[in-house]
Design a protein around this motif. Structure first.
Motif, PDB file in Angstrom:
ATOM      1  N   VAL A 207       0.839  -1.193   0.000  1.00 54.14           N
ATOM      2  CA  VAL A 207       0.000   0.000   0.000  1.00 54.14           C
ATOM      3  C   VAL A 207       0.876   1.246   0.000  1.00 54.14           C
ATOM      4  O   VAL A 207       1.817   1.351   0.804  1.00 54.14           O
ATOM      5  N   ILE A 208       0.563   2.176  -0.894  1.00 49.34           N
ATOM      6  CA  ILE A 208       1.221   3.490  -0.912  1.00 49.34           C
ATOM      7  C   ILE A 208       0.174   4.530  -0.546  1.00 49.34           C
ATOM      8  O   ILE A 208      -0.894   4.588  -1.161  1.00 49.34           O
ATOM      9  N   VAL A 209       0.476   5.353   0.455  1.00 48.56           N
ATOM     10  CA  VAL A 209      -0.445   6.375   0.938  1.00 48.56           C
ATOM     11  C   VAL A 209       0.158   7.754   0.694  1.00 48.56           C
ATOM     12  O   VAL A 209       1.289   8.016   1.096  1.00 48.56           O
ATOM     13  N   ILE A 210      -0.599   8.607   0.025  1.00 46.70           N
ATOM     14  CA  ILE A 210      -0.177   9.990  -0.203  1.00 46.70           C
ATOM     15  C   ILE A 210      -1.065  10.884   0.642  1.00 46.70           C
ATOM     16  O   ILE A 210      -2.240  11.113   0.335  1.00 46.70           O
ATOM     17  N   GLY A 211      -0.519  11.364   1.762  1.00 43.67           N
ATOM     18  CA  GLY A 211      -1.289  12.189   2.680  1.00 43.67           C
ATOM     19  C   GLY A 211      -0.800  13.624   2.703  1.00 43.67           C
ATOM     20  O   GLY A 211      -0.035  14.058   1.838  1.00 43.67           O
ATOM     21  N   GLU A 212      -1.232  14.343   3.704  1.00 45.70           N
ATOM     22  CA  GLU A 212      -0.838  15.746   3.818  1.00 45.70           C
ATOM     23  C   GLU A 212      -1.085  16.225   5.236  1.00 45.70           C
ATOM     24  O   GLU A 212      -1.802  15.573   6.010  1.00 45.70           O
ATOM     25  N   VAL A 213      -0.488  17.343   5.580  1.00 45.73           N
ATOM     26  CA  VAL A 213      -0.683  17.907   6.915  1.00 45.73           C
ATOM     27  C   VAL A 213      -2.138  18.320   7.079  1.00 45.73           C
ATOM     28  O   VAL A 213      -2.839  18.613   6.116  1.00 45.73           O
ATOM     29  N   GLY A 214      -2.594  18.338   8.326  1.00 49.72           N
ATOM     30  CA  GLY A 214      -3.960  18.722   8.618  1.00 49.72           C
ATOM     31  C   GLY A 214      -4.890  17.529   8.715  1.00 49.72           C
ATOM     32  O   GLY A 214      -4.698  16.514   8.045  1.00 49.72           O
ATOM     33  N   GLY A 215      -5.893  17.643   9.559  1.00 50.49           N
ATOM     34  CA  GLY A 215      -6.816  16.548   9.764  1.00 50.49           C
ATOM     35  C   GLY A 215      -6.159  15.417  10.534  1.00 50.49           C
ATOM     36  O   GLY A 215      -4.978  15.470  10.868  1.00 50.49           O
ATOM     37  N   THR A 216      -6.917  14.375  10.813  1.00 50.13           N
ATOM     38  CA  THR A 216      -6.383  13.246  11.577  1.00 50.13           C
ATOM     39  C   THR A 216      -6.485  11.946  10.790  1.00 50.13           C
ATOM     40  O   THR A 216      -6.392  10.863  11.365  1.00 50.13           O
ATOM     41  N   GLU A 217      -6.673  12.044   9.496  1.00 51.30           N
ATOM     42  CA  GLU A 217      -6.914  10.842   8.702  1.00 51.30           C
ATOM     43  C   GLU A 217      -5.731   9.882   8.707  1.00 51.30           C
ATOM     44  O   GLU A 217      -5.910   8.659   8.787  1.00 51.30           O
ATOM     45  N   GLU A 218      -4.525  10.410   8.612  1.00 50.98           N
ATOM     46  CA  GLU A 218      -3.354   9.550   8.600  1.00 50.98           C
ATOM     47  C   GLU A 218      -3.153   8.868   9.957  1.00 50.98           C
ATOM     48  O   GLU A 218      -2.751   7.696  10.015  1.00 50.98           O
ATOM     49  N   GLU A 219      -3.417   9.598  11.045  1.00 49.72           N
ATOM     50  CA  GLU A 219      -3.331   8.980  12.370  1.00 49.72           C
ATOM     51  C   GLU A 219      -4.365   7.865  12.522  1.00 49.72           C
ATOM     52  O   GLU A 219      -4.075   6.800  13.082  1.00 49.72           O
ATOM     53  N   GLN A 220      -5.575   8.090  12.013  1.00 51.69           N
ATOM     54  CA  GLN A 220      -6.617   7.060  12.075  1.00 51.69           C
ATOM     55  C   GLN A 220      -6.248   5.856  11.209  1.00 51.69           C
ATOM     56  O   GLN A 220      -6.507   4.709  11.575  1.00 51.69           O
ATOM     57  N   PHE A 221      -5.638   6.127  10.068  1.00 54.67           N
ATOM     58  CA  PHE A 221      -5.186   5.039   9.194  1.00 54.67           C
ATOM     59  C   PHE A 221      -4.108   4.213   9.902  1.00 54.67           C
ATOM     60  O   PHE A 221      -4.123   2.980   9.845  1.00 54.67           O
ATOM     61  N   ALA A 222      -3.193   4.891  10.576  1.00 48.99           N
ATOM     62  CA  ALA A 222      -2.132   4.192  11.306  1.00 48.99           C
ATOM     63  C   ALA A 222      -2.729   3.278  12.368  1.00 48.99           C
ATOM     64  O   ALA A 222      -2.305   2.131  12.532  1.00 48.99           O
ATOM     65  N   GLU A 223      -3.720   3.779  13.089  1.00 55.12           N
ATOM     66  CA  GLU A 223      -4.363   2.959  14.106  1.00 55.12           C
ATOM     67  C   GLU A 223      -5.075   1.765  13.473  1.00 55.12           C
ATOM     68  O   GLU A 223      -5.069   0.659  14.032  1.00 55.12           O
TER      69      GLU A 223
END
Length: 307
Positions: A207-223
């Motif tokens: 899986v390749i994830v392209i995220g960005e600063v702001g929001g909590t989506e990447e933290e939720q994805f990590a969990e």
């Protein structure tokens, strides 16, 4: 529920809402040229019963009854998205993709609640779309960046993801699926929602994830990948490394909440879950190529996230 996203193929009937508009007409043609089975669409003022071989109807119910369509790409102005997407869901459409920028947040909240209540999948509010390369695409992901392969590409940013997709293609890497979730604060599908179906998706080896600063989506994805003990490598690239805290970004999805949503919070969360985080596209692609060369080893010695 998000499994239906992975079921799209070249035989799946797809409709375009707003098919006689400039964007609808253009991208319906491009999607068909790629291989998507666009069977028709809707228009409030249909001038012709058939448009370039595609049937034009006045309502979604008519399209569904005539063609059995179960996926729709909504190409209408932002203030019309709620009405158009709701009509599709009421007609029994299971997957709705909306691409317009600027959908009002309250409309997005209503649409999210409706999709959830009806068991439909809504990809948006604003997204470049999704693709299963070599089979079909819904939206306007550029053909030049699409190549069948084994990496799932999950993205917030549109243009940055195009560059990543193109770089993958030049290195003979490809995508098992490409899903643009968009950068809106209220959206139908989030990164975390895709972890379970990706774990079951056999064509996806990483899986390749392209995220960005702001929001909590990447933290939720990590969990989510930690909780699922995802047995596939996860590579991440986060946009906004040089952005300054306290400076307004481009959209509400880029807001931070205390320490959550910052670049450091996202990097720490992803790495703690077992993902690899990179500072450049080149470094990410090099690692993906290295792992692809070693792909024969995954079957016997795959790393487990969060274990």
């Amino acid at each position: 529920m998000t499994d239906a996203i992975f079921e799209i193929d070249s035989d799946s009937p797809v409709m375009i809402q707003g098919i006689t508009g400039r964007m609808g007409r253009r991208h319906a043609s491009l999607m068909r040229a790629y291989g998507t089975n666009v069977v028709g669409g809707t228009s409030a003022r249909p001038e012709d019963a058939v448009l370039e071989g595609m049937q034009v109807f006045r309502s979604c119910r008519e399209v569904v009854a005539a063609t059995g369509v179960w996926a729709s790409v909504v190409m209408v102005p932002p203030l019309e998205v709620l009405s158009a997407a709701s009509e599709a869901i009421d007609a029994g459409v299971r997957l709705v993709v909306t691409i317009a920028e600027g959908v009002p947040v309250h409309d997005a909240l209503r649409l999210k609640a409706k999709a959830r209540a009806e068991g439909a999948i809504w990809l948006g509010a604003s997204t470049p779309g999704m693709a299963l390369p070599g089979r079909a695409k819904l939206g306007f992901l550029p053909d030049v960046a699409l190549r069948p392969g084994s990496w799932a590409l999950l993205t917030k940013s549109g243009t940055l993801s195009y560059e990543v997709g193109y770089r993958m293609k030049t290195r003979d890497l490809g995508q098992s699926i490409w899903i643009g979730v968009g950068g809106d604060v209220v959206k139908g599908v989030r990164f975390a929602d895709l972890v379970a179906p990706l774990a079951r998706h056999e064509p996806t080896r990483g899986v390749i994830v392209i995220g960005e600063v702001g929001g909590t989506e990447e933290e939720q994805f990590a969990e989510a990948i930690r909780a699922a003990a995802l047995a596939k490598p996860v590579l991440a690239l986060l946009a906004g490394r040089e952005s300054k805290e306290g400076v307004s970004m481009g959209h509400a999805g880029a807001m931070t909440d205390g320490t959550m949503g910052t670049l450091r919070s996202k990097i720490n969360s992803l790495r703690a879950a077992g993902a690899e985080v990179f500072e450049s596209i080149e470094a990410l692609i090099n690692r993906a190529a290295e792992l692809s060369d070693l792909s024969g080893q995954y079957a016997g010695t795959r790393s487990v996230h969060g274990a």
